[in-house]
Design a protein around this motif. Structure first.
Motif, PDB file in Angstrom:
ATOM      1  N   GLU A 107      -9.804   6.121  -1.171  1.00  0.00           N
ATOM      2  CA  GLU A 107      -9.088   7.297  -1.677  1.00  0.00           C
ATOM      3  C   GLU A 107      -8.559   7.097  -3.095  1.00  0.00           C
ATOM      4  O   GLU A 107      -8.423   8.061  -3.854  1.00  0.00           O
ATOM      5  CB  GLU A 107      -7.921   7.619  -0.736  1.00  0.00           C
ATOM      6  CG  GLU A 107      -8.362   8.051   0.656  1.00  0.00           C
ATOM      7  CD  GLU A 107      -7.174   8.319   1.551  1.00  0.00           C
ATOM      8  OE1 GLU A 107      -6.025   8.196   1.055  1.00  0.00           O
ATOM      9  OE2 GLU A 107      -7.371   8.639   2.749  1.00  0.00           O
ATOM     10  N   LYS A 108      -8.255   5.880  -3.469  1.00  0.00           N
ATOM     11  CA  LYS A 108      -7.663   5.622  -4.785  1.00  0.00           C
ATOM     12  C   LYS A 108      -8.690   5.318  -5.857  1.00  0.00           C
ATOM     13  O   LYS A 108      -8.343   4.910  -6.960  1.00  0.00           O
ATOM     14  CB  LYS A 108      -6.674   4.444  -4.685  1.00  0.00           C
ATOM     15  CG  LYS A 108      -5.504   4.688  -3.750  1.00  0.00           C
ATOM     16  CD  LYS A 108      -4.712   5.932  -4.143  1.00  0.00           C
ATOM     17  CE  LYS A 108      -3.451   6.109  -3.299  1.00  0.00           C
ATOM     18  NZ  LYS A 108      -3.747   6.386  -1.882  1.00  0.00           N
ATOM     19  N   GLY A 109      -9.975   5.542  -5.583  1.00  0.00           N
ATOM     20  CA  GLY A 109     -11.013   5.420  -6.606  1.00  0.00           C
ATOM     21  C   GLY A 109     -11.557   4.023  -6.827  1.00  0.00           C
ATOM     22  O   GLY A 109     -12.272   3.793  -7.815  1.00  0.00           O
ATOM     23  N   TRP A 110     -11.264   3.090  -5.952  1.00  0.00           N
ATOM     24  CA  TRP A 110     -11.746   1.737  -6.147  1.00  0.00           C
ATOM     25  C   TRP A 110     -13.246   1.609  -5.904  1.00  0.00           C
ATOM     26  O   TRP A 110     -13.868   0.649  -6.386  1.00  0.00           O
ATOM     27  CB  TRP A 110     -10.988   0.780  -5.241  1.00  0.00           C
ATOM     28  CG  TRP A 110      -9.615   0.470  -5.745  1.00  0.00           C
ATOM     29  CD1 TRP A 110      -8.439   1.040  -5.363  1.00  0.00           C
ATOM     30  CD2 TRP A 110      -9.283  -0.449  -6.789  1.00  0.00           C
ATOM     31  NE1 TRP A 110      -7.392   0.534  -6.078  1.00  0.00           N
ATOM     32  CE2 TRP A 110      -7.873  -0.389  -6.967  1.00  0.00           C
ATOM     33  CE3 TRP A 110     -10.009  -1.312  -7.584  1.00  0.00           C
ATOM     34  CZ2 TRP A 110      -7.205  -1.169  -7.908  1.00  0.00           C
ATOM     35  CZ3 TRP A 110      -9.353  -2.087  -8.514  1.00  0.00           C
ATOM     36  CH2 TRP A 110      -7.973  -2.016  -8.669  1.00  0.00           C
TER      37      TRP A 110
ATOM     38  N   SER B 169     -15.490   3.310  -7.219  1.00  0.00           N
ATOM     39  CA  SER B 169     -16.158   3.474  -8.523  1.00  0.00           C
ATOM     40  C   SER B 169     -15.608   2.513  -9.576  1.00  0.00           C
ATOM     41  O   SER B 169     -16.237   2.326 -10.620  1.00  0.00           O
ATOM     42  CB  SER B 169     -15.991   4.918  -9.011  1.00  0.00           C
ATOM     43  OG  SER B 169     -14.614   5.252  -9.134  1.00  0.00           O
ATOM     44  N   LEU B 170     -14.464   1.904  -9.326  1.00  0.00           N
ATOM     45  CA  LEU B 170     -13.896   0.964 -10.288  1.00  0.00           C
ATOM     46  C   LEU B 170     -14.522  -0.425 -10.177  1.00  0.00           C
ATOM     47  O   LEU B 170     -14.873  -1.039 -11.203  1.00  0.00           O
ATOM     48  CB  LEU B 170     -12.378   0.864 -10.095  1.00  0.00           C
ATOM     49  CG  LEU B 170     -11.540   2.071 -10.507  1.00  0.00           C
ATOM     50  CD1 LEU B 170     -10.068   1.840 -10.179  1.00  0.00           C
ATOM     51  CD2 LEU B 170     -11.703   2.365 -11.983  1.00  0.00           C
ATOM     52  N   VAL B 171     -14.653  -0.921  -8.973  1.00  0.00           N
ATOM     53  CA  VAL B 171     -15.165  -2.283  -8.795  1.00  0.00           C
ATOM     54  C   VAL B 171     -16.580  -2.445  -9.338  1.00  0.00           C
ATOM     55  O   VAL B 171     -16.892  -3.482  -9.959  1.00  0.00           O
ATOM     56  CB  VAL B 171     -15.075  -2.692  -7.311  1.00  0.00           C
ATOM     57  CG1 VAL B 171     -15.669  -4.089  -7.098  1.00  0.00           C
ATOM     58  CG2 VAL B 171     -13.635  -2.663  -6.835  1.00  0.00           C
ATOM     59  N   PRO B 172     -17.510  -1.455  -9.164  1.00  0.00           N
ATOM     60  CA  PRO B 172     -18.854  -1.634  -9.734  1.00  0.00           C
ATOM     61  C   PRO B 172     -18.867  -1.832 -11.240  1.00  0.00           C
ATOM     62  O   PRO B 172     -19.833  -2.386 -11.780  1.00  0.00           O
ATOM     63  CB  PRO B 172     -19.579  -0.340  -9.334  1.00  0.00           C
ATOM     64  CG  PRO B 172     -18.893   0.115  -8.106  1.00  0.00           C
ATOM     65  CD  PRO B 172     -17.456  -0.242  -8.312  1.00  0.00           C
ATOM     66  N   GLN B 173     -17.829  -1.411 -11.948  1.00  0.00           N
ATOM     67  CA  GLN B 173     -17.799  -1.598 -13.397  1.00  0.00           C
ATOM     68  C   GLN B 173     -17.760  -3.069 -13.789  1.00  0.00           C
ATOM     69  O   GLN B 173     -18.176  -3.435 -14.892  1.00  0.00           O
ATOM     70  CB  GLN B 173     -16.583  -0.879 -13.986  1.00  0.00           C
ATOM     71  CG  GLN B 173     -16.591   0.638 -13.799  1.00  0.00           C
ATOM     72  CD  GLN B 173     -15.347   1.291 -14.357  1.00  0.00           C
ATOM     73  OE1 GLN B 173     -14.592   0.684 -15.115  1.00  0.00           O
ATOM     74  NE2 GLN B 173     -15.121   2.550 -13.977  1.00  0.00           N
TER      75      GLN B 173
ATOM     76  N   VAL C 182       0.834  -1.208   0.000  1.00  0.00           N
ATOM     77  CA  VAL C 182       0.000   0.000   0.000  1.00  0.00           C
ATOM     78  C   VAL C 182       0.867   1.257   0.000  1.00  0.00           C
ATOM     79  O   VAL C 182       0.599   2.211  -0.734  1.00  0.00           O
ATOM     80  CB  VAL C 182      -0.946  -0.019   1.218  1.00  0.00           C
ATOM     81  CG1 VAL C 182      -1.715   1.297   1.325  1.00  0.00           C
ATOM     82  CG2 VAL C 182      -1.912  -1.191   1.115  1.00  0.00           C
ATOM     83  N   SER C 183       1.931   1.254   0.796  1.00  0.00           N
ATOM     84  CA  SER C 183       2.773   2.453   0.889  1.00  0.00           C
ATOM     85  C   SER C 183       3.600   2.707  -0.358  1.00  0.00           C
ATOM     86  O   SER C 183       3.994   3.845  -0.638  1.00  0.00           O
ATOM     87  CB  SER C 183       3.707   2.331   2.103  1.00  0.00           C
ATOM     88  OG  SER C 183       4.559   1.197   1.968  1.00  0.00           O
ATOM     89  N   HIS C 184       3.868   1.679  -1.159  1.00  0.00           N
ATOM     90  CA  HIS C 184       4.659   1.829  -2.373  1.00  0.00           C
ATOM     91  C   HIS C 184       3.802   1.991  -3.629  1.00  0.00           C
ATOM     92  O   HIS C 184       4.292   1.813  -4.745  1.00  0.00           O
ATOM     93  CB  HIS C 184       5.604   0.634  -2.561  1.00  0.00           C
ATOM     94  CG  HIS C 184       6.777   0.652  -1.633  1.00  0.00           C
ATOM     95  ND1 HIS C 184       6.669   0.329  -0.296  1.00  0.00           N
ATOM     96  CD2 HIS C 184       8.097   0.942  -1.837  1.00  0.00           C
ATOM     97  CE1 HIS C 184       7.857   0.419   0.287  1.00  0.00           C
ATOM     98  NE2 HIS C 184       8.743   0.801  -0.633  1.00  0.00           N
ATOM     99  N   GLY C 185       2.538   2.363  -3.453  1.00  0.00           N
ATOM    100  CA  GLY C 185       1.684   2.644  -4.606  1.00  0.00           C
ATOM    101  C   GLY C 185       1.159   1.422  -5.320  1.00  0.00           C
ATOM    102  O   GLY C 185       0.860   1.487  -6.535  1.00  0.00           O
ATOM    103  N   GLY C 186       1.009   0.320  -4.614  1.00  0.00           N
ATOM    104  CA  GLY C 186       0.514  -0.887  -5.262  1.00  0.00           C
ATOM    105  C   GLY C 186      -0.920  -0.771  -5.740  1.00  0.00           C
ATOM    106  O   GLY C 186      -1.274  -1.290  -6.804  1.00  0.00           O
ATOM    107  N   LEU C 187      -1.771  -0.039  -4.966  1.00  0.00           N
ATOM    108  CA  LEU C 187      -3.159   0.116  -5.381  1.00  0.00           C
ATOM    109  C   LEU C 187      -3.280   0.961  -6.648  1.00  0.00           C
ATOM    110  O   LEU C 187      -4.157   0.719  -7.483  1.00  0.00           O
ATOM    111  CB  LEU C 187      -3.975   0.739  -4.242  1.00  0.00           C
ATOM    112  CG  LEU C 187      -4.161  -0.153  -2.998  1.00  0.00           C
ATOM    113  CD1 LEU C 187      -4.915   0.615  -1.917  1.00  0.00           C
ATOM    114  CD2 LEU C 187      -4.898  -1.434  -3.371  1.00  0.00           C
ATOM    115  N   GLN C 188      -2.416   1.978  -6.814  1.00  0.00           N
ATOM    116  CA  GLN C 188      -2.445   2.769  -8.049  1.00  0.00           C
ATOM    117  C   GLN C 188      -2.038   1.922  -9.255  1.00  0.00           C
ATOM    118  O   GLN C 188      -2.620   2.045 -10.340  1.00  0.00           O
ATOM    119  CB  GLN C 188      -1.508   3.974  -7.938  1.00  0.00           C
ATOM    120  CG  GLN C 188      -1.939   5.013  -6.922  1.00  0.00           C
ATOM    121  CD  GLN C 188      -1.315   4.770  -5.554  1.00  0.00           C
ATOM    122  OE1 GLN C 188      -1.205   3.631  -5.101  1.00  0.00           O
ATOM    123  NE2 GLN C 188      -0.918   5.843  -4.905  1.00  0.00           N
ATOM    124  N   VAL C 189      -1.043   1.048  -9.064  1.00  0.00           N
ATOM    125  CA  VAL C 189      -0.625   0.177 -10.165  1.00  0.00           C
ATOM    126  C   VAL C 189      -1.759  -0.755 -10.574  1.00  0.00           C
ATOM    127  O   VAL C 189      -2.047  -0.937 -11.771  1.00  0.00           O
ATOM    128  CB  VAL C 189       0.629  -0.626  -9.755  1.00  0.00           C
ATOM    129  CG1 VAL C 189       0.986  -1.649 -10.827  1.00  0.00           C
ATOM    130  CG2 VAL C 189       1.791   0.305  -9.487  1.00  0.00           C
TER     131      VAL C 189
END
Length: 486
Positions: free
Chosen positions: A400-403, A405-409, A331-338
């Protein structure tokens, strides 16, 4: 003297009475034979009727009934083990099997079981004679012989009765010791015999050492490296082998394969790494210390084929599961953004489903950790794991990382499995995303449409007699999420 005269027909009646009795008995016998449903056919084996050497049998309801008289000269059909066509007017031996060939319209006959059983040796086929000879050659044992053999087996396996089986109590009798030593050979002798036969016996450790040496060699071609990685993947499924691989320095070679320019080597290396990491905490710790997390995230960011990214996601999920320290660094190294970028780039939904499933597993394992009341006496590391999990703020980062709204897709997919994974993840993310769910009006409409669709599927299965189906579980997930959106 009075003479009494007899009627003129009295003598004739006295003669006819025995004849009538014989006729009545014959009629009763004929009626009884007709009601039996079968006729008795007596055919001489040489083709005639009657004779001293006869074969007798009954023809059932499914067989042709032929009654042969003693004074009739008929053409008697001689059946064999194979089906043969029966000509009109031919008589059949008793017990023959008859069938009607629907394609030709002709009747076919072969020998019945009883005929085969009681045929003389000269009429039997070589196959039957060979089978009977094998059965006769089998040794037969009497019950007493079998009992004595079983008793000897028990005595041989009983340590109290057989001193050779009890090494803890040395037998003072040297004869027993010599007999035990003669039955077993030293390991060195066995190795020497195998060496003379040019047989190489290797342990898993020796095999992995040889594979790593060849993999690290500069003379190995790409095809050879792929073959070596495949053999390693088979071995590292065992926990001890995976840990031995790390102690041999094989982990650095595998991570180096992820940085290769050849996509096939990247895929195979990720496959080996994921298999070694699965349910193996020792390898997980060494992989994080070796920088495996950064290498995997970098591989996902760069342009890679779909099959490579699937294997890299497999290795990443194996590294993060049940390892809160690695989850914190992820999480701290930006894994969720990737993962968010990878989610948006995937149009087929295969990677999306894998990513959503991994996030769902990470959320639920943390919840189960805090719900389980493990005894600290039996699990002294429980408090330390709770402390490490408390540092992982995965729910807040997902919001915070927009998930949210992403998962419902993923609900827009036509695959039932993809929709199920999305519904489970949305329910797990509801504590952090419920407010953002309500800001998406299309989400509620999509849930209502899905509910109607799966209710129809459940109704169709109920008509067919199926209950507690997979579709009814999806309806329950939709209802649970709908309650959280209120």
């Amino acid at each position: 003297m009075v003479r009494v005269s007899r009627p003129p027909g009295a003598a004739r009646c006295r003669l006819l009475l025995p004849v009538l009795v014989l006729l009545l008995c014959g009629h009763i016998a004929a009626v009884a034979g007709h009601k039996s449903g079968s006729a008795l056919t007596v055919v001489n084996t040489d083709g005639g009727v009657g004779g001293d050497e006869e074969e007798e049998g009954t023809v059932g309801d499914e067989e042709e009934e032929e009654t042969v008289g003693a004074d009739e000269d008929l053409d008697v059909f001689q059946p064999t083990e194979q089906w043969q066509t029966l000509k009109p007017g031919q008589a059949l031996p008793a017990g023959s099997h008859v069938r009607l060939n629907l394609q030709t319209g002709q009747r076919e006959v072969k020998l019945g079981e009883e005929q085969l059983k009681y045929r003389t040796p000269e009429h039997r086929t070589p196959e039957h004679r060979e089978k009977e000879e094998e059965e006769e050659s089998r040794p037969s044992f009497s019950p007493d012989e079998l009992k004595r053999a079983m008793k000897r087996m028990k005595e041989d396996l009983d340590p109290d009765l057989n001193p050779d089986l009890n090494p803890a109590d040395p037998d003072p009798n040297p004869d027993h010791q010599d007999s035990a030593a003669s039955r077993f050979r030293p390991l060195e002798e066995l190795k020497q015999d195998m060496a003379e036969l040019d047989l190489l016996v290797e342990t898993d450790v020796q095999i992995m050492g040889r594979l790593l040496q060849q993999l690290n060699g500069s003379a190995a071609t790409t095809e050879q490296r792929l073959s070596l990685l495949l053999e390693l993947e088979y071995l590292v499924h065992q926990v001890d082998n995976a840990q031995t691989l790390c102690s041999m320095g094989g982990l650095d070679l595998i991570l180096g394969g992820l940085n290769s320019s050849d996509f096939r080597l990247q895929e195979s290396s990720a496959f080996v790494l994921g298999s070694a990491l699965s349910s193996n905490p020792v390898v997980q710790v060494k992989a994080v210390e070796s920088g495996a997390l950064q290498t995997l995230l970098t591989t996902l960011v760069t342009a890679q084929p779909l099959h490579v990214k699937k294997k890299v996601l497999f290795a990443l999920a194996a590294l993060l599961r049940q390892f809160p320290y690695a989850q914190q660094h992820f999480v701290s190294h930006g894994g969720l953004q990737v993962l968010a970028e990878l989610f948006q780039q995937d149009g087929g939904g295969i990677l999306r489903t894998r990513i959503v499933t991994m996030l769902y597993d990470l959320i639920t394992e943390k919840e189960l950790m805090f719900q389980a009341g493990l005894d600290p006496v039996t699990d002294p590391a429980h408090e330390e794991r709770r402390r490490q999990y408390s540092r992982v703020s995965l729910q807040g980062e997902l919001g915070e990382k927009g998930w949210c709204s992403l998962v419902p897709q993923l609900l827009q997919s036509s695959e039932h499995d993809h929709r199920e994974k999305a519904l489970r993840a949305l329910i797990a993310m509801a504590p952090a995303c419920s407010d953002q769910y309500r800001l998406q009006p299309w989400l509620l409409d999509s849930l209502l449409a899905l509910r109607l669709q799966y209710q129809d599927l459940v109704h169709s299965e109920m008509i067919l007699g199926e209950e507690n189906s997979y579709f009814s579980e999806i309806v329950e997930l939709i209802d649970t999420l709908h309650v959280k959106l209120r």
